[in-house]
Structure formats: structure tokens, C-alpha cells
Design an enzyme around this catalytic site. Structure first.
Site, short mmCIF file in Angstrom:
data_model
loop_
_atom_site.label_atom_id
_atom_site.label_comp_id
_atom_site.label_asym_id
_atom_site.label_seq_id
_atom_site.Cartn_x
_atom_site.Cartn_y
_atom_site.Cartn_z
N ASP A 1 -37.92 27.95 -1.72
CA ASP A 1 -37.24 26.73 -2.15
C ASP A 1 -37.40 26.64 -3.68
OD1 ASP A 1 -35.87 24.39 -2.25
OD2 ASP A 1 -37.02 23.37 -0.71
C1 BGC Z 1 -34.53 21.39 -1.62
C2 BGC Z 1 -33.70 22.33 -0.76
C3 BGC Z 1 -32.43 22.71 -1.47
C4 BGC Z 1 -32.79 23.30 -2.82
C5 BGC Z 1 -31.61 23.79 -3.62
C6 BGC Z 1 -34.70 21.89 -3.04
O1 BGC Z 1 -35.30 20.95 -3.85
O2 BGC Z 1 -35.78 21.21 -1.01
O3 BGC Z 1 -33.43 21.74 0.48
O4 BGC Z 1 -31.69 23.59 -0.69
O5 BGC Z 1 -33.48 22.32 -3.58
O6 BGC Z 1 -30.88 22.75 -4.15
#
Ligand code: BGC
Length: 715
Positions: free
Chosen positions: A266
Site C-alpha cells: 500500500d
Molecule cells: C489506500 C489504498 C489505496 C492506495 C492508493 C492507500 O492509502 O490504503 O486503499 O488503494 O492508497 O491510492
């Protein structure tokens, strides 16, 4: 058509730097500085030079089809290899046509609805140049304080898993990548929904048993349905950040599940291993990432800056990198990117297809099925003569898209004021009762019904939006009570991204949970209020009576001192100040029709492992209205080597009934439905007594018992 090389052939012509680059995902604005894309979170100082940037394998979030074309072109011209970029984005409940938020979609208890929402989202995303969506979120959660419950499918293992599966089938069109479908990245692996205290990003401390039984099955179902990527979660598990957690990424994903799905960190999570205190610097974080099985890092540059040297000094093997890059290239091949780096993207078609009438029609159908009627003493549906006073903060609003709808525009939506205009005798979005004038109060009093819109605005749920107090914000309970004192009748519509405390507004003549229903929210609500459509949603999460009851969920374990209604034994599991039951249980939801359940029959009273149990029940629509009912089947295993939940949802059917129609509904249960996971993730079952419960919610059902006999009872 060009002959596309295999990933092995492509790798042979790549330098080490180029290969490492494939393992990094960067936001578009590092390449084009006027990007329209919105990137959430703080991007750390990446320390990348131009040549490194132009080695990156994939892009996070792209603003428009034109931007995708511009970026891919720039990349192909400036990179030293011929490997196109892959574009990934957070398409969570729609691209431009916005569907109900996932917790609402789950309330439809209709997997076809979820599949359609994903299919439409895929078509729109594909034309805009997105090849991978970061969806569905498979994180089960039993804590409504957690802001991200809005992105998930609630508290139940079966519902979460089946919803996730349906969405994967919809996005990928059952695995037909590269036509008008997109690949899926499921998230957040694993256990993210169990953040302590419901505080986002907080520690997760789960038993292996709960992990296998409750949290892992949905990810597995989504992978089996064809998800190509798995995003790791921000939390620790057993003290190890998920992003470098070999138990999750190797033992479970690769060894147990035999999955070849790509793993992606993530946002900035590989870097954050240092912040967690699980690596002293980026070198250690890189080693841990590779050892644990993390393939791609997102929005950090740990691999890009550290891996080359680690390979040169034999601390990481180049063959390990080749294996990872091979799978990344395989996905790019599967997505036709080597055939055509611009595969799918089409600015003209994107304009025509996004928000098309057909797509908006699907969005409305999904919205209708996702709304949950919680109370109704007969005031609903309204008729054409009902004179309505429309009140509360959402009465003039068009902001019904909810969190994670970055391409959704509120101005596409209608307000409730607009759709109800012919019925309205008064409208106001004042939120303080004392602000009404005498004249306004008279008009409110004179209306047949006050339709009061309450709840949380979109910015109160979602990532990093946990709340310790999930009551209606801004003294809305008091506002409602004041209105109720003077109104002839009150109907409350609640918006929001999580279960809220509704004890006070429960006293309304009717109460509807509307969540965030997307582009056609107001039109769908109108049809439901007027009886053009009949509510059929059910709650995918228990609604607590107060915050102290959290976590509260229907599939709890019996204690050795279980509370029994009516007993006056003080030494039982209960609170002194609140009931054990939730305000509204899982699976609960009303209809304008009335469904009667009867004649539950089982094909066998004794079952062995090769048998299938056939279950039938008669459901009758005792009303003169057409309606859909969600028929729910739960089981209970009374004695096992470990204590099993008091109820577990195993099957559902959402069935359409004509007025007065009666139907025999059939289900089947097999060995897998009756078995359970032990703390090592093995499926187990022993001989013993079971119950099967079929009904309209987790608390309203008919029950029959049967015996399961392992080896014909010779265990
Ligand atoms: C979130 C994810 C997301 C990613 C990309 C993160 O902060 O936890 O769910 O897909 O950002 O935007």
C-alpha cells in the site's frame, strides 16, 4: 497483430536497473507536472533521477484518457526498454458513474448487483486508460468506528467473500482481460479491518483461528475468482508489518493458496516499515520486502534505490528479482500492453460511454436494492397527495457519491429537493431547530409528514476517518426530537458510510438507511418513498445500541456463561447498562410487502461427508405488492473441537415475489459448508448435531436439526 515475446525473452534484454524499476509504482505527476490526478497522502522525498523514474513499471492514478496517452507516449520515448507502463487506480464504486459505496452494495445482498456495478466501472475505467483497479476491498470488519467499513462488505465472512468474488467477476468479465475489462487488485492483505479500537492504521492482534475463520476467506474467494494482484495492508500482524510479513505473503498466499498473484505494497508502506520499528533503514526494509515476497512497492523508492547494490553484494539474488519481474510482465502481456501500449484508452468513446443512460440506469437499480428500510409504521410509501416538509442537512445536497469517488461529480446528481419538488410544501437545510421562524414552524407543523435527512457527510468516513463516537453528528438527535414534537409524522433518511447510533431516530414513523447511493441516489430514494419500488436491502453489519457494545456481531461464540433471556443468574456474560443484542441485527431490513416463512424441510436427518443436504422452505408474499426478499440460511454446529459461532451465514437467495405469491425455495449444503478452519488453516469437521436456520434476518428464522456423521459415525 505483433508476436509478443514471452516474459522470459523480454527479461533477457533488460538491465538490472530496468528490472528493478518494474517493481516500483509511481504517481503520474512525477512524469507530467500538470497531471489532473489526485494523489492521497504525503509522498515522501523519493530521491529518484529521471532515468530511474522512466524505469518505473506502473502508475498510480491517472486523471483522464488524454493524460494516459500523453504519459505512456512520454514514457515509451524516454525509457531505455520497450516495456509499457501499466496504469492502476482506485476505482472503488464506480469511475464516473458512481454506484453505491461498497457497504451499501453489500446491503443489497444481491451478488448480481455487485457484479453489474463492477462491470460498468470496468468499462468506463478501461476506456480512460486504467488497466488495474484497486478493488474490491475484502477486509471484514466488526468495528463501525473504523472509517473504512464504508469500503467493505461488513461483518460477515460469507457475504464479504461472495460480494468480493462477484466484483472480481464483474471487473474482469470472468477473466476476459483486455476486451473491456480490467484486472483487479484486492486489498488490504490482511486483517486491516481489525484495527484496535477501530482507529485506522492501528495495530492488529488477531488469533490465527480468527484470521483463518473470519478474515482470510474473502481474499481467497476473490483470488479464486481471478484477482491478479493483492495489496498488503498498513497494519502489523503478529508484530510484523503486513507489507513484509512472510507468514501472509509466503506461507498463506504462495504455499497454502498456491497463488501467483502479484503483491503490491500500500501507499509508501514499505518505507513505513522503518517508522513501525521493524527495519532500521531502507536497506533492511528492501531485504525484508524481498524475503517476505513483496513484488511491487507503491509510492516509495526503497527497491529502486537499494536493490541493485543488494544484488551486487549477493544479499539478494537476481533470480528472485527475475521471478517477480516475470510475473509483472506476464500481467502486462495478459493486458495486451505489448500488443498495444494504449490498449483500451479512447478519449472520444470515454466521453460517450461514461455516465451513459444505460450506466446511470444500472446505478439507480443498484441504489434501490442497497437501501435498507429499518422502521415503518405504515407511513411509507407516500402517495401523490402526501405534502412533505423536507428538512435536515442533506435536503438540498447533491453530495451522495460518498468517499473514494474521485472521478464522480456531484453536479451529475440530483438533490432530494429536486426530485421531490411536486410534493414539497416546505424545504430547509437548517440544522438548528431554534433557527426556524414562527412562519416556518407553522409550515412544518402543517405538512403531512416531515422527511428529515440526517447522518454523516462523506468526509466523516473513509481512509483515516475513524470516529470514537458514532452517534449522529452535530446534535442531529436533538434536532430530530424537536421536529418530532411538532410534526404530524416523521420519516428519517440516514446517510453515511458506517453503522451509526440510531436509538433516538428509531422513534420516527419510518427510518431508512441510505448510506451513499451514488449518481442516482435521490431518484432511487424517490422511487422507494413513493412506492414505485419496494425496499429490499438488509444490514451487512450489526447496528449497535451504544459504542460500548463494539465489537458486536451476530456470529459470536457462546461463552461458558451465556446470558439467557429472562434468567436472573447474575454470573453470566452481559452488561449492567445495556442489552447484549444490537439495535438492528445483521441481515435485518423491512419491505412494504410482508413475507411469511413456513414448512422448513430437510432431505435428511442424518448426513455423511459424501451427502448433500437439501433444504426447502416456503416463503409467501402476503401483501398485494411486488417485492424482493433476501432468504438467509444459517447453520450452527453444536459440538466441535473448537467452539463454533452461534450462527454462520452459509447461503442467501434474493427472490422476487408477485403479490400473494408463494414459492418453495431450495438450498443445498455440502461438507465444505459445514466444516470449519482450525488455527492452522485446515478444514475440519467432527460428527455431531447441527441446526439449519432459514429466515429473514440473523434473528428471525425457522430452525431444524440434523446429525452429521463422519465415516458413518465411526469416527
Ligand atoms: C489506500 C489504498 C489505496 C492506495 C492508493 C492507500 O492509502 O490504503 O486503499 O488503494 O492508497 O491510492
Amino acid at each position: 497483430m505483433k508476436t509478443v515475446k514471452t516474459s522470459n525473452e523480454i527479461i533477457k534484454n533488460m538491465t538490472l536497473k530496468e528490472k528493478i524499476g518494474q517493481m516500483t509504482q509511481l504517481p503520474p505527476y512525477l512524469f507530467i507536472h500538470d497531471s489532473e490526478a489526485t494523489i492521497y497522502g504525503a509522498l515522501r522525498n523519493l530521491n529518484l533521477d529521471k532515468s530511474q523514474t522512466f524505469n518505473a513499471g506502473s502508475i498510480l492514478g491517472i486523471g483522464s484518457p488524454d493524460e494516459m496517452i500523453k504519459l505512456q507516449k512520454l514514457y515509451m520515448e524516454n525509457s531505455t526498454h520497450n516495456v509499457p507502463l501499466m496504469f492502476m487506480a482506485d476505482v472503488i464504486h464506480g469511475y464516473k458513474t458512481i454506484f453505491p459505496v461498497p457497504i451499501a452494495l453489500a446491503s443489497s445482498f444481491n451478488f448480481d448487483i455487485a457484479r453489474v456495478a463492477a462491470r460498468v466501472s470496468a468499462k468506463e475505467s478501461y476506456l480512460s486508460g486504467i488497466q488495474v483497479v484497486f478493488s474490491p476491498m475484502c477486509d471484514l470488519s466488526r468495528d463501525p468506528r473504523w472509517g473504512r467499513v464504508v469500503e467493505g462488505f461488513g461483518e460477515d465472512v460469507y457475504l464479504t467473500g461472495e460480494m468480493a468474488k462477484a466484483m472480481v467477476e464483474g471487473y474482469t468479465n470472468y477473466g476476459k482481460l483486455g476486451e473491456d475489462s480490467v484486472a483487479c487488485c484486492i486489498k488490504h492483505f490482511a486483517g486491516y479491518g481489525a484495527a484496535e479500537g477501530g482507529r485506522d492504521y492501528n495495530t492488529v492482534d488477531l488469533s490465527r483461528l480468527s484470521l483463518y475463520r473470519d478474515y482470510l476467506p474473502a481474499y481467497k474467494k476473490a483470488l479464486d475468482a481471478g484477482a491478479d494482484l493483492v495489496m498488503t495492508s498498513f497494519n502489523t500482524l503478529d508484530g510484523v508489518p503486513a507489507v513484509v510479513n512472510a507468514f501472509l505473503l509466503k506461507h498463506v498466499l504462495r504455499d497454502k493458496w498456491k497463488s501467483k498473484a502479484l503483491t503490491i505494497a500500500d501507499y509508501d508502506a514499505l518505507n513505513q516499515v522503518i517508522e513501525h520499528g521493524a527495519a532500521k533503514d531502507q536497506v533492511e526494509a528492501a531485504i525484508k520486502g524481498i524475503k517476505a515476497g513483496l513484488d511491487i512497492e507503491m509510492a516509495s523508492s526503497v527497491y529502486m534505490n537499494k536493490l541493485e547494490n543488494l544484488i551486487k553484494t549477493n544479499q539478494v539474488l537476481e533470480s528472485q528479482i527475475d521471478e517477480v519481474v516475470g510475473r509483472i510482465l506476464d500481467l502486462k502481456i495478459k493486458l495486451n500492453l505489448f500488443d498495444n501500449p494504449y490498449s483500451g484508452v479512447n478519449p472520444e468513446k470515454e466521453k460517450a460511454v461514461c455516465l451513459s443512460e444505460e450506466h446511470l440506469k444500472y446505478s439507480k437499480e443498484c441504489a434501490i436494492e442497497s437501501t435498507v428500510l429499518l422502521e415503518n409504521n405504515g407511513v411509507l410509501p407516500f402517495n401523490n397527495n402526501t405534502k412533505i416538509a423536507l428538512l435536515g442537512p442533506f435536503s438540498k445536497s447533491r453530495a451522495f457519491n460518498g468517499p473514494w469517488s474521485w472521478k464522480g461529480k456531484d453536479d451529475v446528481n440530483s438533490s432530494l429537493e429536486e426530485v421531490l419538488k411536486n410534493q414539497l410544501v416546505f424545504v430547509s437545510d437548517k440544522t438548528k431547530f431554534n433557527d426556524f421562524t414562527e412562519d416556518e414552524l407553522t409550515r412544518i407543523k402543517n405538512a403531512d409528514v416531515c422527511l428529515v435527512t440526517l447522518g454523516e457527510e462523506a468526509h466523516l468516513s473513509g481512509e483515516a476517518h475513524s470516529r470514537s463516537d458514532i452517534s449522529l453528528p452535530n446534535d442531529q438527535d436533538e434536532f430530530f426530537e424537536s421536529i418530532k414534537m411538532i410534526a404530524r409524522k416523521t420519516v428519517v433518511l440516514v446517510f453515511g458510510g458506517r453503522p451509526l447510533l440510531l436509538s433516538k431516530v428509531k422513534k420516527a414513523d419510518a427510518l431508512m438507511m441510505c448510506w451513499f447511493l451514488g449518481s442516482k441516489s435521490s431518484e432511487a430514494i424517490y422511487d422507494l418513498l413513493m412506492g414505485i419500488e419496494n425496499p429490499s436491502g438488509k444490514l451487512p453489519m450489526s447496528f449497535p445500541r451504544n459504542v460500548g457494545q463494539i465489537p458486536i456481531y451476530y456470529n459470536y461464540l457462546h461463552t461458558g456463561r451465556a446470558y439467557v433471556e429472562g434468567s436472573n443468574n447474575p454470573f453470566v456474560s452481559k452488561y449492567l447498562d445495556v442489552e447484549n443484542t444490537p439495535l438492528y441485527p445483521f441481515g435485518y431490513g423491512l419491505s412494504y410487502a410482508k413475507f411469511q416463512y413456513g414448512n422448513l424441510s430437510l432431505s435428511k436427518k442424518e448426513l455423511t461427508e459424501n451427502d448433500t443436504l437439501k433444504i426447502s422452505i416456503t416463503v409467501k408474499n402476503e401483501s398485494n405488492l411486488v417485492g424482493k426478499e433476501v432468504i438467509q440460511l444459517y447453520i450452527r454446529d453444536y459440538v466441535a473441537d473448537i467452539v463454533r459461532p452461534v450462527k454462520e451465514l452459509k447461503k442467501i437467495q434474493k427472490v422476487l415475489f408477485m403479490p400473494q405469491e408463494s414459492k418453495r425455495i431450495d438450498f443445498e449444503l455440502g461438507l465444505d459448508d459445514l466444516s470449519y478452519f482450525d488455527s492452522e488453516g485446515n478444514l475440519c469437521i467432527e460428527s455431531g448435531e447441527f441446526s439449519v436456520m432459514v429466515g429473514s434476518s440473523s434473528e428471525s428464522y425457522i430452525k431444524e436439526d440434523f446429525m452429521f456423521l463422519l465415516n458413518n459415525g465411526k469416527e
